[in-house]
Design an enzyme around this catalytic site. Structure first.
Site, PDB file in Angstrom:
ATOM      1  N   SER A   8     -32.599   8.780  32.762  1.00 54.95           N
ATOM      2  CA  SER A   8     -32.527   9.530  34.020  1.00 54.95           C
ATOM      3  C   SER A   8     -33.568   9.982  33.871  1.00 54.95           C
ATOM      4  CB  SER A   8     -31.575   9.002  33.824  1.00 54.95           C
ATOM      5  OG  SER A   8     -30.646   9.758  33.026  1.00 54.95           O
ATOM      6  N   GLU A  10     -33.771  13.991  35.328  1.00 54.97           N
ATOM      7  CA  GLU A  10     -33.030  15.038  36.537  1.00 54.97           C
ATOM      8  C   GLU A  10     -34.268  16.280  37.422  1.00 54.97           C
ATOM      9  OE1 GLU A  10     -29.822  16.868  35.211  1.00 54.97           O
ATOM     10  OE2 GLU A  10     -30.519  19.092  35.907  1.00 54.97           O
ATOM     11  N   ASP A 102     -21.263  26.820  39.109  1.00 55.08           N
ATOM     12  CA  ASP A 102     -21.462  28.769  38.406  1.00 55.08           C
ATOM     13  C   ASP A 102     -21.479  30.063  39.449  1.00 55.08           C
ATOM     14  OD1 ASP A 102     -21.290  28.196  35.201  1.00 55.08           O
ATOM     15  OD2 ASP A 102     -23.663  27.968  35.356  1.00 55.08           O
ATOM     16  N   PHE A 212     -33.889  29.687  28.293  1.00 55.77           N
ATOM     17  CA  PHE A 212     -32.948  27.719  28.928  1.00 55.77           C
ATOM     18  C   PHE A 212     -31.606  28.162  27.616  1.00 55.77           C
ATOM     19  CE2 PHE A 212     -36.884  25.094  30.788  1.00 55.77           C
ATOM     20  CZ  PHE A 212     -36.676  25.975  31.556  1.00 55.77           C
ATOM     21  N   HIS A 262     -31.516  12.114  29.051  1.00 55.95           N
ATOM     22  CA  HIS A 262     -31.612  12.225  30.479  1.00 55.95           C
ATOM     23  C   HIS A 262     -32.783  13.274  30.283  1.00 55.95           C
ATOM     24  CE1 HIS A 262     -29.973  13.323  34.693  1.00 55.95           C
ATOM     25  NE2 HIS A 262     -30.140  14.645  34.101  1.00 55.95           N
TER      26      HIS A 262
HETATM   27  C1  FAD Z   1     -25.629  17.088  32.620  1.00 57.84           C
HETATM   28  C2  FAD Z   1     -25.725  18.911  33.262  1.00 57.84           C
HETATM   29  C3  FAD Z   1     -26.445  19.066  34.815  1.00 57.84           C
HETATM   30  C4  FAD Z   1     -26.004  20.181  35.446  1.00 57.84           C
HETATM   31  N1  FAD Z   1     -26.364  20.561  36.635  1.00 57.84           N
HETATM   32  C5  FAD Z   1     -25.792  21.189  37.118  1.00 57.84           C
HETATM   33  C6  FAD Z   1     -26.140  21.509  38.966  1.00 57.84           C
HETATM   34  O1  FAD Z   1     -26.620  21.020  39.234  1.00 57.84           O
HETATM   35  N2  FAD Z   1     -25.612  23.105  39.167  1.00 57.84           N
HETATM   36  C7  FAD Z   1     -25.758  24.069  38.428  1.00 57.84           C
HETATM   37  O2  FAD Z   1     -25.016  24.722  38.913  1.00 57.84           O
HETATM   38  N3  FAD Z   1     -24.908  24.072  37.926  1.00 57.84           N
HETATM   39  C8  FAD Z   1     -25.398  22.159  36.600  1.00 57.84           C
HETATM   40  N4  FAD Z   1     -24.854  22.765  35.566  1.00 57.84           N
HETATM   41  C9  FAD Z   1     -24.951  23.895  34.378  1.00 57.84           C
HETATM   42  C10 FAD Z   1     -22.929  23.631  34.914  1.00 57.84           C
HETATM   43  O3  FAD Z   1     -22.836  23.616  36.074  1.00 57.84           O
HETATM   44  C11 FAD Z   1     -22.325  25.119  33.951  1.00 57.84           C
HETATM   45  O4  FAD Z   1     -22.544  24.770  32.829  1.00 57.84           O
HETATM   46  C12 FAD Z   1     -20.968  24.982  34.143  1.00 57.84           C
HETATM   47  O5  FAD Z   1     -20.528  26.571  33.396  1.00 57.84           O
HETATM   48  C13 FAD Z   1     -20.084  24.383  33.907  1.00 57.84           C
HETATM   49  O6  FAD Z   1     -19.921  23.121  34.358  1.00 57.84           O
HETATM   50  P1  FAD Z   1     -18.103  22.411  33.582  1.00 57.84           P
HETATM   51  O7  FAD Z   1     -18.875  20.704  35.313  1.00 57.84           O
HETATM   52  O8  FAD Z   1     -19.150  21.797  32.671  1.00 57.84           O
HETATM   53  O9  FAD Z   1     -17.357  22.933  34.291  1.00 57.84           O
HETATM   54  P2  FAD Z   1     -16.077  22.987  33.074  1.00 57.84           P
HETATM   55  O10 FAD Z   1     -15.856  21.347  32.475  1.00 57.84           O
HETATM   56  O11 FAD Z   1     -15.168  22.534  34.023  1.00 57.84           O
HETATM   57  O12 FAD Z   1     -16.249  23.755  31.838  1.00 57.84           O
HETATM   58  C14 FAD Z   1     -16.018  24.621  32.826  1.00 57.84           C
HETATM   59  C15 FAD Z   1     -15.489  25.619  31.262  1.00 57.84           C
HETATM   60  O13 FAD Z   1     -14.231  26.185  31.353  1.00 57.84           O
HETATM   61  C16 FAD Z   1     -13.875  25.619  30.062  1.00 57.84           C
HETATM   62  N5  FAD Z   1     -12.004  25.258  31.242  1.00 57.84           N
HETATM   63  C17 FAD Z   1     -12.034  23.816  31.424  1.00 57.84           C
HETATM   64  N6  FAD Z   1     -11.230  23.101  31.843  1.00 57.84           N
HETATM   65  C18 FAD Z   1     -10.298  24.232  31.534  1.00 57.84           C
HETATM   66  C19 FAD Z   1      -9.184  24.324  31.397  1.00 57.84           C
HETATM   67  N7  FAD Z   1      -8.127  23.597  31.892  1.00 57.84           N
HETATM   68  N8  FAD Z   1      -8.793  25.680  30.909  1.00 57.84           N
HETATM   69  C20 FAD Z   1      -8.760  26.752  30.868  1.00 57.84           C
HETATM   70  N9  FAD Z   1     -10.086  26.389  30.380  1.00 57.84           N
HETATM   71  C21 FAD Z   1     -10.698  25.200  30.808  1.00 57.84           C
HETATM   72  C22 FAD Z   1     -14.213  24.710  29.315  1.00 57.84           C
HETATM   73  O14 FAD Z   1     -14.376  25.087  28.203  1.00 57.84           O
HETATM   74  C23 FAD Z   1     -15.945  25.547  29.474  1.00 57.84           C
HETATM   75  O15 FAD Z   1     -16.077  26.714  29.495  1.00 57.84           O
HETATM   76  C24 FAD Z   1     -24.936  21.439  34.222  1.00 57.84           C
HETATM   77  C25 FAD Z   1     -24.756  21.416  33.068  1.00 57.84           C
HETATM   78  C26 FAD Z   1     -25.483  19.783  32.450  1.00 57.84           C
HETATM   79  C27 FAD Z   1     -24.814  20.134  31.766  1.00 57.84           C
END
Ligand code: FAD
Length: 289
Positions: A8, A10, A102, A212, A262
Protein backbone atom coordinates in the site's frame (compact mmCIF):
# COMPACT_ATOMS: atom_id res chain seq x y z
CA UNK A 1 -0.20 -21.82 3.00
CA UNK A 2 1.33 -18.43 2.21
CA UNK A 3 -0.99 -15.46 2.38
CA UNK A 4 -1.03 -12.86 -0.39
CA UNK A 5 1.23 -9.94 0.47
CA UNK A 6 -0.27 -6.49 0.94
CA UNK A 7 1.39 -3.46 -0.64
CA UNK A 8 0.00 0.00 0.00
CA UNK A 9 1.00 3.62 -0.54
CA UNK A 10 0.55 6.57 1.78
CA UNK A 11 -0.17 10.11 0.54
CA UNK A 12 -0.73 13.38 2.36
CA UNK A 13 -3.16 16.17 1.36
CA UNK A 14 -1.02 18.60 -0.67
CA UNK A 15 -0.43 21.96 0.98
CA UNK A 16 0.47 24.08 -2.08
CA UNK A 17 -1.28 24.75 -5.42
CA UNK A 18 1.69 23.05 -7.16
CA UNK A 19 1.25 19.99 -4.95
CA UNK A 20 -2.47 19.86 -5.77
CA UNK A 21 -1.76 20.15 -9.50
CA UNK A 22 0.90 17.40 -9.40
CA UNK A 23 -1.07 14.89 -7.33
CA UNK A 24 -3.24 13.26 -10.05
CA UNK A 25 -0.12 12.36 -12.07
CA UNK A 26 1.62 10.95 -8.96
CA UNK A 27 -1.47 8.88 -8.13
CA UNK A 28 -1.70 7.63 -11.74
CA UNK A 29 1.95 6.51 -11.75
CA UNK A 30 1.67 4.75 -8.41
CA UNK A 31 -1.70 3.20 -9.25
CA UNK A 32 -0.18 1.58 -12.35
CA UNK A 33 1.44 -1.09 -10.13
CA UNK A 34 -1.93 -1.79 -8.48
CA UNK A 35 -1.33 -1.39 -4.75
CA UNK A 36 -3.96 -2.81 -2.41
CA UNK A 37 -4.86 0.71 -1.25
CA UNK A 38 -3.77 4.33 -0.95
CA UNK A 39 -4.00 5.75 2.56
CA UNK A 40 -4.32 9.48 3.12
CA UNK A 41 -3.01 11.20 6.23
CA UNK A 42 -5.01 13.58 8.36
CA UNK A 43 -3.75 16.43 10.47
CA UNK A 44 -0.07 15.58 9.82
CA UNK A 45 1.78 18.82 9.08
CA UNK A 46 -1.36 20.90 9.61
CA UNK A 47 -3.68 19.30 7.02
CA UNK A 48 -7.41 19.33 7.71
CA UNK A 49 -10.01 16.57 7.47
CA UNK A 50 -11.37 18.39 4.39
CA UNK A 51 -7.92 17.99 2.83
CA UNK A 52 -8.04 14.26 3.57
CA UNK A 53 -11.49 13.98 2.02
CA UNK A 54 -10.52 15.95 -1.11
CA UNK A 55 -7.41 13.80 -1.59
CA UNK A 56 -9.53 10.68 -1.12
CA UNK A 57 -11.84 11.87 -3.90
CA UNK A 58 -8.78 12.54 -6.13
CA UNK A 59 -7.49 9.00 -5.50
CA UNK A 60 -10.83 7.44 -6.40
CA UNK A 61 -11.15 9.58 -9.52
CA UNK A 62 -7.62 8.99 -10.83
CA UNK A 63 -6.93 5.39 -9.84
CA UNK A 64 -9.90 3.20 -9.02
CA UNK A 65 -7.73 1.85 -6.18
CA UNK A 66 -9.23 1.62 -2.67
CA UNK A 67 -8.79 4.91 -0.76
CA UNK A 68 -8.28 4.71 3.01
CA UNK A 69 -8.50 7.85 5.17
CA UNK A 70 -6.48 8.27 8.35
CA UNK A 71 -8.68 9.47 11.20
CA UNK A 72 -7.11 11.16 14.22
CA UNK A 73 -9.18 11.57 17.36
CA UNK A 74 -7.28 13.56 19.98
CA UNK A 75 -9.16 16.74 20.88
CA UNK A 76 -12.30 15.57 18.97
CA UNK A 77 -15.78 14.95 20.26
CA UNK A 78 -17.85 11.82 19.64
CA UNK A 79 -20.21 13.97 17.54
CA UNK A 80 -17.34 15.16 15.26
CA UNK A 81 -16.03 11.65 14.77
CA UNK A 82 -19.53 10.27 14.18
CA UNK A 83 -20.09 12.88 11.42
CA UNK A 84 -16.80 12.02 9.73
CA UNK A 85 -17.49 8.29 9.87
CA UNK A 86 -20.90 8.85 8.29
CA UNK A 87 -19.36 11.00 5.55
CA UNK A 88 -16.79 8.30 4.81
CA UNK A 89 -19.37 5.54 4.83
CA UNK A 90 -21.48 7.45 2.30
CA UNK A 91 -18.37 7.93 0.14
CA UNK A 92 -17.93 4.14 0.01
CA UNK A 93 -14.91 3.96 2.35
CA UNK A 94 -14.34 0.41 3.63
CA UNK A 95 -11.19 0.83 5.71
CA UNK A 96 -9.85 3.44 8.13
CA UNK A 97 -6.44 4.04 9.74
CA UNK A 98 -7.46 4.91 13.33
CA UNK A 99 -4.99 7.09 15.20
CA UNK A 100 -4.67 9.32 18.19
CA UNK A 101 -2.72 12.05 16.37
CA UNK A 102 -0.64 14.73 18.03
CA UNK A 103 -1.54 17.93 19.85
CA UNK A 104 0.50 20.05 22.28
CA UNK A 105 1.32 18.03 25.42
CA UNK A 106 -1.19 19.99 27.54
CA UNK A 107 -4.00 19.02 25.19
CA UNK A 108 -3.30 15.30 25.56
CA UNK A 109 -3.64 14.77 29.28
CA UNK A 110 -6.70 12.82 30.45
CA UNK A 111 -8.23 16.10 31.68
CA UNK A 112 -7.81 17.85 28.32
CA UNK A 113 -10.78 18.95 26.22
CA UNK A 114 -12.01 16.44 23.70
CA UNK A 115 -13.61 13.06 24.26
CA UNK A 116 -10.81 10.85 22.96
CA UNK A 117 -7.30 10.57 24.36
CA UNK A 118 -5.96 7.35 22.84
CA UNK A 119 -6.39 5.49 19.56
CA UNK A 120 -7.82 2.44 21.38
CA UNK A 121 -10.84 4.60 22.35
CA UNK A 122 -11.36 5.52 18.69
CA UNK A 123 -11.16 1.88 17.59
CA UNK A 124 -13.75 0.94 20.24
CA UNK A 125 -16.01 3.84 19.18
CA UNK A 126 -15.88 2.82 15.50
CA UNK A 127 -16.74 -0.78 16.39
CA UNK A 128 -19.58 0.31 18.73
CA UNK A 129 -21.13 2.67 16.19
CA UNK A 130 -20.42 0.93 12.87
CA UNK A 131 -19.86 -2.74 13.70
CA UNK A 132 -17.76 -4.34 10.97
CA UNK A 133 -18.57 -1.74 8.28
CA UNK A 134 -14.95 -0.58 8.31
CA UNK A 135 -11.74 -2.56 8.38
CA UNK A 136 -9.57 -0.83 10.99
CA UNK A 137 -5.80 -0.38 10.78
CA UNK A 138 -3.83 1.02 13.72
CA UNK A 139 -0.27 2.27 14.21
CA UNK A 140 2.47 0.01 15.61
CA UNK A 141 5.85 1.13 16.94
CA UNK A 142 8.63 -1.48 16.68
CA UNK A 143 11.02 1.00 18.33
CA UNK A 144 8.41 2.27 20.83
CA UNK A 145 6.24 5.39 20.57
CA UNK A 146 8.42 8.32 21.67
CA UNK A 147 6.06 9.37 24.47
CA UNK A 148 5.79 5.92 26.05
CA UNK A 149 7.66 5.40 29.33
CA UNK A 150 9.00 1.99 28.27
CA UNK A 151 8.52 -0.67 25.55
CA UNK A 152 6.36 -2.85 27.83
CA UNK A 153 3.77 -0.13 28.45
CA UNK A 154 3.75 0.78 24.77
CA UNK A 155 3.26 -2.84 23.73
CA UNK A 156 0.39 -3.20 26.23
CA UNK A 157 -1.20 -0.23 24.49
CA UNK A 158 -0.78 -1.91 21.12
CA UNK A 159 -2.51 -4.99 22.55
CA UNK A 160 -5.32 -2.71 23.80
CA UNK A 161 -5.89 -1.43 20.25
CA UNK A 162 -5.99 -4.99 18.95
CA UNK A 163 -8.37 -5.97 21.76
CA UNK A 164 -10.63 -3.03 20.87
CA UNK A 165 -11.07 -4.45 17.37
CA UNK A 166 -8.16 -3.51 15.05
CA UNK A 167 -7.92 -5.77 11.99
CA UNK A 168 -4.36 -4.87 11.07
CA UNK A 169 -1.47 -2.53 11.83
CA UNK A 170 0.96 -0.36 9.88
CA UNK A 171 4.26 0.40 11.54
CA UNK A 172 6.12 3.62 12.08
CA UNK A 173 9.11 3.92 9.75
CA UNK A 174 12.28 2.09 10.81
CA UNK A 175 15.64 1.18 9.26
CA UNK A 176 16.52 -1.61 11.65
CA UNK A 177 14.84 -4.87 10.63
CA UNK A 178 15.59 -6.50 14.00
CA UNK A 179 13.29 -4.00 15.74
CA UNK A 180 10.42 -5.30 13.59
CA UNK A 181 11.31 -8.96 14.19
CA UNK A 182 11.48 -8.33 17.94
CA UNK A 183 8.05 -6.66 17.80
CA UNK A 184 6.64 -9.63 15.90
CA UNK A 185 8.14 -12.05 18.46
CA UNK A 186 6.34 -10.12 21.19
CA UNK A 187 3.10 -10.27 19.15
CA UNK A 188 3.52 -14.04 18.82
CA UNK A 189 3.99 -14.46 22.58
CA UNK A 190 0.93 -12.27 23.25
CA UNK A 191 -1.20 -14.32 20.84
CA UNK A 192 -1.61 -11.40 18.42
CA UNK A 193 -2.18 -12.64 14.89
CA UNK A 194 -3.33 -9.56 12.97
CA UNK A 195 -1.02 -8.56 10.08
CA UNK A 196 1.55 -5.93 11.07
CA UNK A 197 2.80 -4.36 7.84
CA UNK A 198 6.15 -2.53 7.98
CA UNK A 199 6.04 1.18 7.11
CA UNK A 200 8.81 1.96 4.61
CA UNK A 201 10.20 5.45 4.11
CA UNK A 202 12.37 5.76 0.98
CA UNK A 203 15.64 7.60 1.59
CA UNK A 204 15.80 10.74 -0.56
CA UNK A 205 18.12 13.02 1.43
CA UNK A 206 20.33 13.31 4.50
CA UNK A 207 18.54 16.17 6.29
CA UNK A 208 15.00 14.86 5.80
CA UNK A 209 15.89 11.27 6.77
CA UNK A 210 17.62 12.55 9.89
CA UNK A 211 14.58 14.73 10.70
CA UNK A 212 12.02 11.95 10.12
CA UNK A 213 13.95 9.56 12.38
CA UNK A 214 14.48 12.14 15.11
CA UNK A 215 10.79 13.08 14.98
CA UNK A 216 9.48 9.57 15.58
CA UNK A 217 12.33 8.09 17.61
CA UNK A 218 13.52 5.70 14.87
CA UNK A 219 17.12 4.53 14.92
CA UNK A 220 19.09 5.62 11.86
CA UNK A 221 22.06 3.22 11.93
CA UNK A 222 25.32 5.13 12.36
CA UNK A 223 26.88 3.77 9.18
CA UNK A 224 23.84 4.85 7.14
CA UNK A 225 23.84 8.32 8.70
CA UNK A 226 27.55 8.74 8.02
CA UNK A 227 27.22 7.62 4.38
CA UNK A 228 24.22 9.92 3.80
CA UNK A 229 26.02 12.84 5.37
CA UNK A 230 29.04 12.19 3.17
CA UNK A 231 26.90 11.92 0.01
CA UNK A 232 24.58 14.85 0.71
CA UNK A 233 26.10 17.05 -2.02
CA UNK A 234 25.94 14.27 -4.64
CA UNK A 235 22.20 13.69 -5.07
CA UNK A 236 22.40 10.84 -7.66
CA UNK A 237 24.89 8.92 -5.50
CA UNK A 238 22.81 9.53 -2.38
CA UNK A 239 19.66 8.26 -4.12
CA UNK A 240 21.52 5.14 -5.32
CA UNK A 241 22.80 4.44 -1.82
CA UNK A 242 19.44 5.17 -0.15
CA UNK A 243 17.61 2.94 -2.59
CA UNK A 244 20.09 0.10 -1.99
CA UNK A 245 19.75 0.35 1.80
CA UNK A 246 15.94 0.40 1.73
CA UNK A 247 15.72 -2.34 -0.92
CA UNK A 248 17.83 -4.60 1.32
CA UNK A 249 15.64 -3.73 4.31
CA UNK A 250 12.48 -4.64 2.35
CA UNK A 251 14.01 -7.90 1.08
CA UNK A 252 15.01 -8.90 4.59
CA UNK A 253 11.53 -8.12 5.91
CA UNK A 254 9.68 -10.00 3.16
CA UNK A 255 12.00 -13.03 3.30
CA UNK A 256 11.40 -13.30 7.02
CA UNK A 257 7.64 -13.18 7.07
CA UNK A 258 6.51 -9.56 6.81
CA UNK A 259 2.96 -9.65 5.38
CA UNK A 260 3.58 -6.79 2.94
CA UNK A 261 4.93 -3.24 2.86
CA UNK A 262 3.31 0.17 3.38
CA UNK A 263 5.30 2.86 1.56
CA UNK A 264 5.42 6.44 2.83
CA UNK A 265 5.54 8.00 -0.63
CA UNK A 266 5.74 11.65 0.52
CA UNK A 267 3.67 12.36 -2.60
CA UNK A 268 6.44 11.35 -4.99
CA UNK A 269 6.19 8.33 -7.26
CA UNK A 270 9.88 8.01 -8.23
CA UNK A 271 11.54 6.81 -5.00
CA UNK A 272 8.79 4.28 -4.19
CA UNK A 273 8.58 2.92 -7.75
CA UNK A 274 12.35 2.51 -7.79
CA UNK A 275 12.09 0.28 -4.71
CA UNK A 276 9.17 -1.55 -6.30
CA UNK A 277 11.29 -2.27 -9.39
CA UNK A 278 14.34 -3.33 -7.34
CA UNK A 279 12.18 -5.74 -5.36
CA UNK A 280 10.69 -7.08 -8.60
CA UNK A 281 7.22 -6.74 -7.16
CA UNK A 282 4.51 -7.44 -9.66
CA UNK A 283 0.93 -6.31 -9.76
CA UNK A 284 -1.35 -7.37 -8.26
CA UNK A 285 0.17 -8.13 -4.84
CA UNK A 286 1.68 -11.59 -5.03
CA UNK A 287 3.15 -14.27 -2.82
CA UNK A 288 6.93 -14.20 -2.48
CA UNK A 289 8.45 -17.64 -3.01
C1 FAD B 1 1.10 4.27 10.04
C2 FAD B 1 1.02 5.61 10.74
C3 FAD B 1 0.21 6.60 10.20
C4 FAD B 1 0.11 7.85 10.82
N1 FAD B 1 -0.71 8.81 10.27
C5 FAD B 1 -0.86 9.99 10.89
C6 FAD B 1 -1.78 10.97 10.40
O1 FAD B 1 -2.44 10.78 9.37
N2 FAD B 1 -1.90 12.13 11.08
C7 FAD B 1 -1.19 12.38 12.23
O2 FAD B 1 -1.36 13.46 12.81
N3 FAD B 1 -0.34 11.47 12.73
C8 FAD B 1 -0.16 10.29 12.10
N4 FAD B 1 0.70 9.34 12.62
C9 FAD B 1 1.44 9.66 13.86
C10 FAD B 1 0.61 9.36 15.12
O3 FAD B 1 -0.56 10.15 15.15
C11 FAD B 1 1.48 9.70 16.32
O4 FAD B 1 2.53 8.78 16.41
C12 FAD B 1 0.74 9.84 17.63
O5 FAD B 1 1.64 10.41 18.58
C13 FAD B 1 0.26 8.52 18.24
O6 FAD B 1 -0.82 8.02 17.56
P1 FAD B 1 -1.33 6.51 17.89
O7 FAD B 1 -2.54 6.31 17.13
O8 FAD B 1 -0.21 5.56 17.72
O9 FAD B 1 -1.64 6.70 19.46
P2 FAD B 1 -1.92 5.70 20.65
O10 FAD B 1 -1.95 4.29 20.21
O11 FAD B 1 -3.09 6.24 21.38
O12 FAD B 1 -0.61 5.86 21.56
C14 FAD B 1 -0.10 7.15 21.87
C15 FAD B 1 0.72 7.10 23.14
O13 FAD B 1 -0.12 6.92 24.26
C16 FAD B 1 0.26 5.76 25.00
N5 FAD B 1 -1.01 5.17 25.46
C17 FAD B 1 -1.99 4.67 24.73
N6 FAD B 1 -3.02 4.25 25.49
C18 FAD B 1 -2.70 4.55 26.76
C19 FAD B 1 -3.36 4.42 28.00
N7 FAD B 1 -4.58 3.89 28.10
N8 FAD B 1 -2.71 4.85 29.11
C20 FAD B 1 -1.47 5.39 29.04
N9 FAD B 1 -0.79 5.54 27.86
C21 FAD B 1 -1.40 5.13 26.76
C22 FAD B 1 1.03 4.90 24.00
O14 FAD B 1 1.94 4.01 24.64
C23 FAD B 1 1.74 5.96 23.19
O15 FAD B 1 2.89 6.42 23.85
C24 FAD B 1 0.84 8.09 12.02
C25 FAD B 1 1.69 7.10 12.54
C26 FAD B 1 1.77 5.87 11.91
C27 FAD B 1 2.67 4.82 12.50
Amino acid sequence: MDLPLSFSFELFPPRTPEGVAKLPAVIGELAAVRPEFFSITHGAGGSTQDGTYETLVTVVKHSGVEAVPHLTCVGSTRANIADLLERYRQAGVKRIVALRGDLPATAMSPSAPGEFHYASELVRFIRETHGDAFKIEVAAYPEMHPQAPNPGVDFDNFCRKVGAGADGALTQLFYNADAYFDFMDRCGKAGITIPVVPGIMPITGFANTHRFCAGCGADLPRWVRLRLEHLQDDKPALLDFGSEVVTRLCETLLRNGAPGLHFYTINQSGPTLRLWKNLALRAPAQVLA
